[in-house]
Design a protein around this motif. Structure first.
Motif, short mmCIF file in Angstrom:
data_model
loop_
_atom_site.label_atom_id
_atom_site.label_comp_id
_atom_site.label_asym_id
_atom_site.label_seq_id
_atom_site.Cartn_x
_atom_site.Cartn_y
_atom_site.Cartn_z
N THR A 70 0.67 11.34 10.96
CA THR A 70 0.56 9.96 11.46
C THR A 70 0.95 8.97 10.37
N VAL A 71 1.44 7.80 10.82
CA VAL A 71 1.86 6.73 9.92
C VAL A 71 1.40 5.40 10.50
N PRO A 72 1.28 4.36 9.67
CA PRO A 72 1.03 3.02 10.20
C PRO A 72 2.23 2.55 11.02
N VAL A 73 1.98 1.95 12.14
CA VAL A 73 3.06 1.48 13.01
C VAL A 73 3.74 0.28 12.38
N GLY A 74 5.05 0.37 12.23
CA GLY A 74 5.83 -0.72 11.65
C GLY A 74 6.60 -1.47 12.71
N GLU A 75 7.50 -2.32 12.27
CA GLU A 75 8.26 -3.14 13.21
C GLU A 75 9.54 -2.46 13.67
N GLN A 76 10.26 -1.80 12.77
CA GLN A 76 11.54 -1.22 13.13
C GLN A 76 11.74 0.08 12.36
N ARG A 77 12.24 1.10 13.06
CA ARG A 77 12.47 2.39 12.43
C ARG A 77 13.79 2.39 11.68
N LEU A 78 13.81 3.12 10.59
CA LEU A 78 15.02 3.29 9.81
C LEU A 78 15.96 4.25 10.52
N PRO A 79 17.26 4.18 10.23
CA PRO A 79 18.19 5.17 10.79
C PRO A 79 17.78 6.58 10.38
N LEU A 80 18.05 7.54 11.25
CA LEU A 80 17.71 8.94 10.94
C LEU A 80 18.42 9.42 9.68
N THR A 81 19.64 8.95 9.47
CA THR A 81 20.38 9.35 8.27
C THR A 81 19.60 8.99 7.01
N GLN A 82 19.01 7.82 7.01
CA GLN A 82 18.25 7.38 5.84
C GLN A 82 16.97 8.19 5.68
N GLN A 83 16.33 8.53 6.78
CA GLN A 83 15.11 9.33 6.71
C GLN A 83 15.41 10.75 6.21
N VAL A 84 16.51 11.32 6.68
CA VAL A 84 16.90 12.66 6.22
C VAL A 84 17.23 12.62 4.73
N ALA A 85 17.89 11.55 4.28
CA ALA A 85 18.23 11.42 2.86
C ALA A 85 16.97 11.36 2.01
N ALA A 86 15.93 10.67 2.51
CA ALA A 86 14.67 10.61 1.77
C ALA A 86 14.05 11.99 1.64
N ALA A 87 14.12 12.80 2.72
CA ALA A 87 13.58 14.16 2.66
C ALA A 87 14.37 15.01 1.69
N GLN A 88 15.69 14.86 1.68
CA GLN A 88 16.52 15.64 0.76
C GLN A 88 16.25 15.25 -0.69
N ALA A 90 13.41 14.27 -1.81
CA ALA A 90 12.11 14.84 -2.16
C ALA A 90 12.18 16.34 -2.39
N ARG A 91 13.06 17.03 -1.65
CA ARG A 91 13.20 18.48 -1.79
C ARG A 91 14.67 18.84 -1.89
N PRO A 92 15.29 18.59 -3.03
CA PRO A 92 16.72 18.90 -3.19
C PRO A 92 17.03 20.39 -3.13
N ASP A 93 16.00 21.23 -3.22
CA ASP A 93 16.23 22.67 -3.14
C ASP A 93 16.33 23.17 -1.71
N GLY A 94 16.10 22.30 -0.74
CA GLY A 94 16.11 22.71 0.65
C GLY A 94 17.42 22.37 1.35
N LYS A 95 17.76 23.17 2.36
CA LYS A 95 18.93 22.93 3.19
C LYS A 95 18.46 22.49 4.56
N VAL A 96 18.85 21.28 4.98
CA VAL A 96 18.39 20.72 6.24
C VAL A 96 18.91 21.57 7.40
N THR A 97 18.01 21.95 8.30
CA THR A 97 18.38 22.72 9.49
C THR A 97 18.15 21.95 10.77
N ALA A 98 17.22 21.00 10.77
CA ALA A 98 16.92 20.24 11.98
C ALA A 98 16.06 19.04 11.62
#
Length: 463
Positions: A70-88, A90-98
């Motif tokens: 869960t997260v605090p509800v904000g006003e507008q969601r970021l693009p998925l591309t930006q969210q995936v980049a944040a995950a990468q 945080a874990r550069p050793d991982g390969k995104v699958t989904a």
């Protein structure tokens, strides 16, 4: 469990005129119900207890992993591309699958990665705040349902007791016998109460009865209420089993009842996954473009966007809302052009595939959400009650207390060939299709024969 029945073991009566078919079959059903209750009930008790815990695991998971989910509800969601980049990042050793999009306004985005060292069927889930891009944590995610560590641990406990493949034999044995115990008990209870001609006598326990008869009344009434659910759990549980499940899969394949999959074959315009450029030199599509292509086909969240599995393969977008009314459509999107190359609607599934999906989701407590999970917990509690009452009744009337053999052997002698032959063929067919049940039934018969021989020898020595 010993017997004092020393009648000669003659063959079956060539004519069933000596007794009705039911009169002849009842001792067999009674003895089978008794043996299964005594010897298989421990496996059923474990399956019911762990199943009850699994039905509650969805709520447990929400509490245990609340910070990541869960997260605090904000006003507008970021693009998925930006969210995936944040995950990468945080874990550069991982390969995104989904990536799994949030299912509610206060839910996090789940980016799934392959990371070295994880167990089979497990991926790393990186939880990202869709409003800020902050990574809220990482957890192992198991299976297609995305079970997080707490629920995955409970799931493994229910499935194989954390013993791996050998442990799955316990759950298959329980599922193989559950329907036999349930139908046998139903038959015995309904025919026993038929003389009363009162529906209440079947549906509700008679509290005015003394001791053992009152417990039998509770046993029969609870079993009657639970029988349909127990049959459902047995049938759907077998689809996950090792040996019977393989036979079920072969039957479904032979009859064309397999679950369809969206076409993911490479096309002329497919991109080389992971290269970042289109085959013809243009830029590869972003995950946001893929999501928009899915939205153009009517797909709505929550979604799982699966990365191309190999060069030239498309993205696959799946609706993953398994709660009725379900949203389970899928589309394939070319990784280079962003064009939809294939669409699979759940409404186009054949009936067998739909029933399979509904059965699996119902068994897992997903089909009707919380209501489904409550029903599963009630069924598990009912099964536990039936087992405890059954053992209690047997313990109080066991032969060593002077009650004699309450479940006499030798009932098959009263069957005519017209009944016995089809019965044997049916048992052989079921034993072949459900191998663990067939093997355990042979073990029961061997034990029964040995006990009969011992009882006969003991009586002859005392004569």
């Amino acid at each position: 469990m010993t017997s004092t029945d020393t009648r000669p073991t003659a063959g079956p009566d060539p004519s069933p005129s000596r007794a009705s078919a039911w009169t002849a079959l009842k001792p067999l059903i009674l003895r089978l119900h008794f043996y299964a209750g005594i010897l298989i009930a421990p496996f059923l008790l474990v399956a019911a207890s762990t199943g009850l815990l699994y039905a509650a695991s969805f709520q447990i998971e929400q509490v245990a992993h609340r910070h990541e989910l869960t997260v605090p509800v904000g006003e507008q969601r970021l693009p998925l591309t930006q969210q995936v980049a944040a995950a990468q990042a945080a874990r550069p050793d991982g390969k995104v699958t989904a990536v799994r999009t949030p299912e509610a306004a206060d839910a996090s985005t789940r980016v799934l990665m392959d990371v070295p060292g994880l167990p089979e069927s497990t991926q790393l889930a990186v939880f990202v705040d869709p409003y800020t891009g902050q990574v809220r944590g990482t957890l192992d995610s198991y299976g297609g349902s995305g079970a997080l560590p707490v629920r995955a641990w409970i799931s493994h406990l229910h499935r194989h007791l954390h013993l791996g493949e050998p442990g799955r034999l316990y759950s298959e044995l329980a599922a193989s016998w559950l329907w036999v115990v349930a139908l046998g008990g139903l038959t015995l209870w309904v025919t026993r109460r038929r003389g009363a001609r009162r529906l209440r006598g079947l549906l509700a326990p008679d509290r005015s009865l003394p001791g053992a008869r009152r417990r039998l009344s509770w046993h029969g009434s609870v079993g009657l209420w639970a029988v349909l659910g127990l049959l459902f759990l047995s049938a759907t549980g077998l689809t996950w089993s090792t040996y019977a499940g393989e036979n079920v899969g072969e039957v479904r394949t032979a009859l064309g009842w397999t679950t369809p999959a969206v076409t993911t074959s490479s096309g002329d315009h497919a991109a080389h996954a992971g290269e970042g450029v289109h085959r013809h030199g243009g830029p590869a599509v972003s995950v946001d473009q893929v999501a928009r292509a899915g939205a153009g086909e009517g797909l709505s969240g929550p979604l799982e966007i699966v990365w191309p599995a190999e060069p030239g393969a498309p993205y696959v977008i799946k609706e993953i809302d398994k709660t009725v009314p379900q949203r389970l459509d899928q589309v394939a999107v070319d990784a280079g052009s962003g064009q939809v190359t294939a669409v699979l609607r759940f409404s186009d599934y054949n009936l067998a595939a739909k029933l399979t999906q509904w059965g699996i989701d119902g068994h897992m407590g997903l089909l009707f959400g919380l209501a489904n999970q409550i029903v599963l917990m009630l069924l598990a509690a009912g099964a536990i009650t039936l087992i405890v009452l059954g053992y209690r009744m047997w313990w109080q009337r066991r032969p060593t207390r002077g009650f004699g053999e309450p479940y006499p052997r030798g009932g098959w002698h009263r069957l005519g060939w017209a009944v016995l032959v089809p019965l044997i063929l049916l048992v052989v067919a079921v034993g072949w299709f459900l191998p663990l049940m067939g093997l355990s039934l042979l073990a029961f018969l061997a034990v029964d024969v040995l006990l009969g021989l011992r009882a006969r020898a003991t009586q002859q020595e005392g004569a």
